[in-house]
Design a protein around this motif. Structure first.
Motif, PDB file in Angstrom:
ATOM      1  N   ILE A 111       0.843  -1.200   0.000  1.00  0.00           N
ATOM      2  CA  ILE A 111       0.000   0.000   0.000  1.00  0.00           C
ATOM      3  C   ILE A 111       0.878   1.250   0.000  1.00  0.00           C
ATOM      4  CG2 ILE A 111      -1.606   1.364   1.397  1.00  0.00           C
ATOM      5  CD1 ILE A 111      -2.890  -1.238   2.297  1.00  0.00           C
ATOM      6  N   PHE A 112       1.907   1.257   0.854  1.00  0.00           N
ATOM      7  CA  PHE A 112       2.831   2.396   0.919  1.00  0.00           C
ATOM      8  C   PHE A 112       3.512   2.615  -0.431  1.00  0.00           C
ATOM      9  CE2 PHE A 112       7.307   3.658   1.474  1.00  0.00           C
ATOM     10  CZ  PHE A 112       7.122   4.938   1.977  1.00  0.00           C
ATOM     11  N   ILE A 113       3.960   1.517  -1.060  1.00  0.00           N
ATOM     12  CA  ILE A 113       4.625   1.636  -2.364  1.00  0.00           C
ATOM     13  C   ILE A 113       3.654   2.171  -3.409  1.00  0.00           C
ATOM     14  CG2 ILE A 113       5.689   0.324  -4.242  1.00  0.00           C
ATOM     15  CD1 ILE A 113       6.841  -1.553  -2.108  1.00  0.00           C
ATOM     16  N   ALA A 114       2.414   1.662  -3.406  1.00  0.00           N
ATOM     17  CA  ALA A 114       1.426   2.108  -4.389  1.00  0.00           C
ATOM     18  C   ALA A 114       1.122   3.596  -4.230  1.00  0.00           C
ATOM     19  CB  ALA A 114       0.148   1.281  -4.253  1.00  0.00           C
ATOM     20  N   THR A 118       2.568   6.303  -6.982  1.00  0.00           N
ATOM     21  CA  THR A 118       1.549   7.058  -7.708  1.00  0.00           C
ATOM     22  C   THR A 118       1.718   8.555  -7.496  1.00  0.00           C
ATOM     23  OG1 THR A 118       0.011   5.204  -7.452  1.00  0.00           O
ATOM     24  CG2 THR A 118      -0.921   7.325  -8.074  1.00  0.00           C
ATOM     25  N   MET A 119       2.033   8.957  -6.256  1.00  0.00           N
ATOM     26  CA  MET A 119       2.268  10.373  -5.981  1.00  0.00           C
ATOM     27  C   MET A 119       3.420  10.918  -6.814  1.00  0.00           C
ATOM     28  SD  MET A 119       1.874  10.949  -1.881  1.00  0.00           S
ATOM     29  CE  MET A 119       0.285  10.883  -1.044  1.00  0.00           C
ATOM     30  N   VAL A 120       4.525  10.197  -6.822  1.00  0.00           N
ATOM     31  CA  VAL A 120       5.701  10.666  -7.562  1.00  0.00           C
ATOM     32  C   VAL A 120       5.408  10.715  -9.057  1.00  0.00           C
ATOM     33  CG1 VAL A 120       8.093  10.123  -8.148  1.00  0.00           C
ATOM     34  CG2 VAL A 120       7.305   9.859  -5.802  1.00  0.00           C
ATOM     35  N   ARG A 122       2.559  11.100 -10.540  1.00  0.00           N
ATOM     36  CA  ARG A 122       1.628  12.180 -10.864  1.00  0.00           C
ATOM     37  C   ARG A 122       2.283  13.550 -10.689  1.00  0.00           C
ATOM     38  NH1 ARG A 122      -4.583  11.174 -10.375  1.00  0.00           N
ATOM     39  NH2 ARG A 122      -4.665   9.107 -11.307  1.00  0.00           N
ATOM     40  N   TYR A 123       3.125  13.677  -9.694  1.00  0.00           N
ATOM     41  CA  TYR A 123       3.782  14.963  -9.464  1.00  0.00           C
ATOM     42  C   TYR A 123       4.687  15.332 -10.639  1.00  0.00           C
ATOM     43  CZ  TYR A 123       6.483  18.638  -7.179  1.00  0.00           C
ATOM     44  OH  TYR A 123       7.092  19.821  -6.864  1.00  0.00           O
ATOM     45  N   TYR A 124       5.393  14.338 -11.173  1.00  0.00           N
ATOM     46  CA  TYR A 124       6.315  14.607 -12.279  1.00  0.00           C
ATOM     47  C   TYR A 124       5.690  14.362 -13.649  1.00  0.00           C
ATOM     48  CZ  TYR A 124      10.107  15.180  -8.957  1.00  0.00           C
ATOM     49  OH  TYR A 124      10.905  15.640  -7.931  1.00  0.00           O
ATOM     50  N   GLY A 125       4.398  14.013 -13.687  1.00  0.00           N
ATOM     51  CA  GLY A 125       3.713  13.857 -14.966  1.00  0.00           C
ATOM     52  C   GLY A 125       4.187  12.671 -15.767  1.00  0.00           C
ATOM     53  N   LEU A 126       4.480  11.563 -15.097  1.00  0.00           N
ATOM     54  CA  LEU A 126       4.927  10.356 -15.791  1.00  0.00           C
ATOM     55  C   LEU A 126       3.744   9.735 -16.520  1.00  0.00           C
ATOM     56  CD1 LEU A 126       7.297   8.378 -16.230  1.00  0.00           C
ATOM     57  CD2 LEU A 126       6.485   7.108 -14.247  1.00  0.00           C
ATOM     58  N   GLY A 127       3.872   9.582 -17.828  1.00  0.00           N
ATOM     59  CA  GLY A 127       2.787   9.032 -18.631  1.00  0.00           C
ATOM     60  C   GLY A 127       2.688   7.522 -18.511  1.00  0.00           C
ATOM     61  N   VAL A 196      -2.592  14.776  -6.878  1.00  0.00           N
ATOM     62  CA  VAL A 196      -1.367  14.110  -6.414  1.00  0.00           C
ATOM     63  C   VAL A 196      -1.599  13.265  -5.165  1.00  0.00           C
ATOM     64  CG1 VAL A 196       0.986  14.484  -5.579  1.00  0.00           C
ATOM     65  CG2 VAL A 196       0.089  15.898  -7.431  1.00  0.00           C
ATOM     66  N   VAL A 197      -2.271  13.824  -4.175  1.00  0.00           N
ATOM     67  CA  VAL A 197      -2.392  13.156  -2.875  1.00  0.00           C
ATOM     68  C   VAL A 197      -3.649  12.301  -2.787  1.00  0.00           C
ATOM     69  CG1 VAL A 197      -2.507  13.480  -0.379  1.00  0.00           C
ATOM     70  CG2 VAL A 197      -1.051  14.969  -1.768  1.00  0.00           C
ATOM     71  N   PHE A 198      -4.807  12.920  -3.009  1.00  0.00           N
ATOM     72  CA  PHE A 198      -6.064  12.190  -2.813  1.00  0.00           C
ATOM     73  C   PHE A 198      -6.163  10.980  -3.733  1.00  0.00           C
ATOM     74  CE2 PHE A 198     -10.512  11.396  -3.926  1.00  0.00           C
ATOM     75  CZ  PHE A 198     -11.039  11.129  -2.675  1.00  0.00           C
ATOM     76  N   ASP A 199      -5.911  11.177  -5.032  1.00  0.00           N
ATOM     77  CA  ASP A 199      -5.998  10.057  -5.973  1.00  0.00           C
ATOM     78  C   ASP A 199      -5.022   8.946  -5.603  1.00  0.00           C
ATOM     79  OD1 ASP A 199      -7.841  11.595  -7.230  1.00  0.00           O
ATOM     80  OD2 ASP A 199      -6.807  11.715  -9.155  1.00  0.00           O
ATOM     81  N   ALA A 200      -3.810   9.315  -5.196  1.00  0.00           N
ATOM     82  CA  ALA A 200      -2.806   8.314  -4.851  1.00  0.00           C
ATOM     83  C   ALA A 200      -3.225   7.497  -3.631  1.00  0.00           C
ATOM     84  CB  ALA A 200      -1.458   8.987  -4.595  1.00  0.00           C
ATOM     85  N   VAL A 201      -3.817   8.155  -2.643  1.00  0.00           N
ATOM     86  CA  VAL A 201      -4.256   7.449  -1.435  1.00  0.00           C
ATOM     87  C   VAL A 201      -5.391   6.477  -1.773  1.00  0.00           C
ATOM     88  CG1 VAL A 201      -5.376   7.724   0.811  1.00  0.00           C
ATOM     89  CG2 VAL A 201      -3.498   9.245   0.145  1.00  0.00           C
TER      90      VAL A 201
END
Length: 364
Positions: A111-114, A118-120, A122-127, A196-201
């Protein structure tokens, strides 16, 4: 009259679903890219087979999949980008392998890794494929048997595979940039709290739920459950998530038949390695055109990637049944997660609670 109207509506719905299912997307991908991807993923495996250690080659092959994150940007940017992705994949795999020795913490670690991956991303716009391969590396590592003293060896093998992929990407880029000009580096998306945060959680929570359900059902090595969940929930809309789930389930069903046929063959290590190279080439050629068709070949690739070193210890029917259950369970949880993720009411209620827990500086 009412019955005829309902039948007409159902007919239009089925036609629309069939159109979505069979639509072929255009692609301007260079044919050299699938060749380079197959080389980046397959060369470590061929080296492992040559030295009689297919298990080592499979781990390095997993690292070689980082090639798929290669952007079409200028050379300096794409090399830094790919090396950063290599570090991220090695870090996720390391945490996954270490969690294998702490079964009670395994779900929480994934869960922590996911969430973090996901946060990273989304923050850097990885497609695309986004955080998929980072979590897949962690999940495969978590469910791979081994000793504690083998952890540095496994991490080193994956890192070497990733570094080889970076080297192949460098020479491929030198060639491809002569054929086609590089694209401009895209600006990073606005780092909003929701994106970044809500979607990732939420994504991390449903990935954890899928794994918890797999463990509650006592599925053996259910590494494919959280991966299938993530692949579906990452859809940009609920419609996209539904399409992806449909493509994934149908493609997996056909791919399992293909896998069954391949597992019934008396394949030696060299045949398996060459087959996996061909599968990577076919996948990277077709995935941008039709995701469901590519899943047909993704299914046997992932089965061989995780099970090739231990083939013969379980019958093909057992492996096929396990992967089908994993895929269906992961897709169902992923679709439920996508429904929540794209529900305005859920976002308003859950988002309000999450904002209360978040530090105030993250809200700016």
């Amino acid at each position: 009259m009412t019955q005829a109207r309902h039948w007409h509506r159902l007919k239009r719905l089925l036609q629309r679903e069939l159109q979505q299912l069979t639509a072929i997307n255009p692609s301007d991908r260079l044919w050299q890219m699938p060749v380079a991807a197959a080389l980046a993923a397959g060369l470590p495996l061929l080296v492992g087979v040559y030295f009689g250690r297919m298990d080592h080659g499979l781990i390095s092959m997993l690292g070689g999949l980082v090639f798929l994150y290669l952007p079409n940007t200028p050379l300096s940017h794409r090399m830094v980008w790919l090396m950063a992705c290599s570090f991220g994949m090695a870090a996720c795999f390391t945490l996954g392998v270490m969690s294998h020795f702490f079964p009670l913490l395994m779900t929480w670690v994934l869960i922590f890794i996911a969430i973090l991956a996901t946060m990273v991303c989304r923050y850097y716009g990885l497609g695309p494929p986004g955080s998929l391969f980072f979590i897949m590396a962690a999940a495969i590592g978590a469910f791979s048997p081994g000793e504690v003293l083998e952890v540095p060896l496994k991490v080193g093998l994956l890192t070497m595979g990733a570094l080889l992929a970076v080297l192949i990407a460098f020479f491929y880029s030198l060639y491809s940039l002569r054929l086609r000009a590089a694209e401009a580096v895209p600006p990073r998306p606005p780092p909003s709290f929701d994106f970044v945060v809500f979607d990732a959680v939420v994504i991390g929570a449903f990935v954890g739920i899928s794994l918890a359900l797999a463990q509650a059902l006592q599925l053996e090595r259910p590494y494919w459950v959280p991966v299938s969940c993530l692949a579906v929930i990452q859809g940009v809309s609920l419609r996209a998530a539904w399409n992806k789930q449909l493509h994934r389930v149908l493609g997996t069903a056909i791919g399992l038949l293909l896998s069954w046929g391949l597992l019934l063959l008396a394949l030696d290590p060299w045949s398996i390695a060459l087959l996996m190279v061909v599968l990577v080439f076919v996948i990277e050629t077709t995935v941008v055109r039709h995701y469901g068709f590519a899943v047909i070949f993704i299914t046997p690739l992932t089965i061989f990637l995780a099970e090739a070193a231990t083939l013969g210890q379980a019958t093909p029917a057992v492996l096929i049944e396990a992967r089908l259950i994993d895929t269906v369970l992961g897709c169902v949880v992923g679709l439920a997660g996508a429904a929540c993720l794209h529900s305005p009411r859920f976002r308003a209620v859950a988002g309000r609670q999450l904002r209360r827990l978040a530090p105030s500086r993250l809200m700016r």
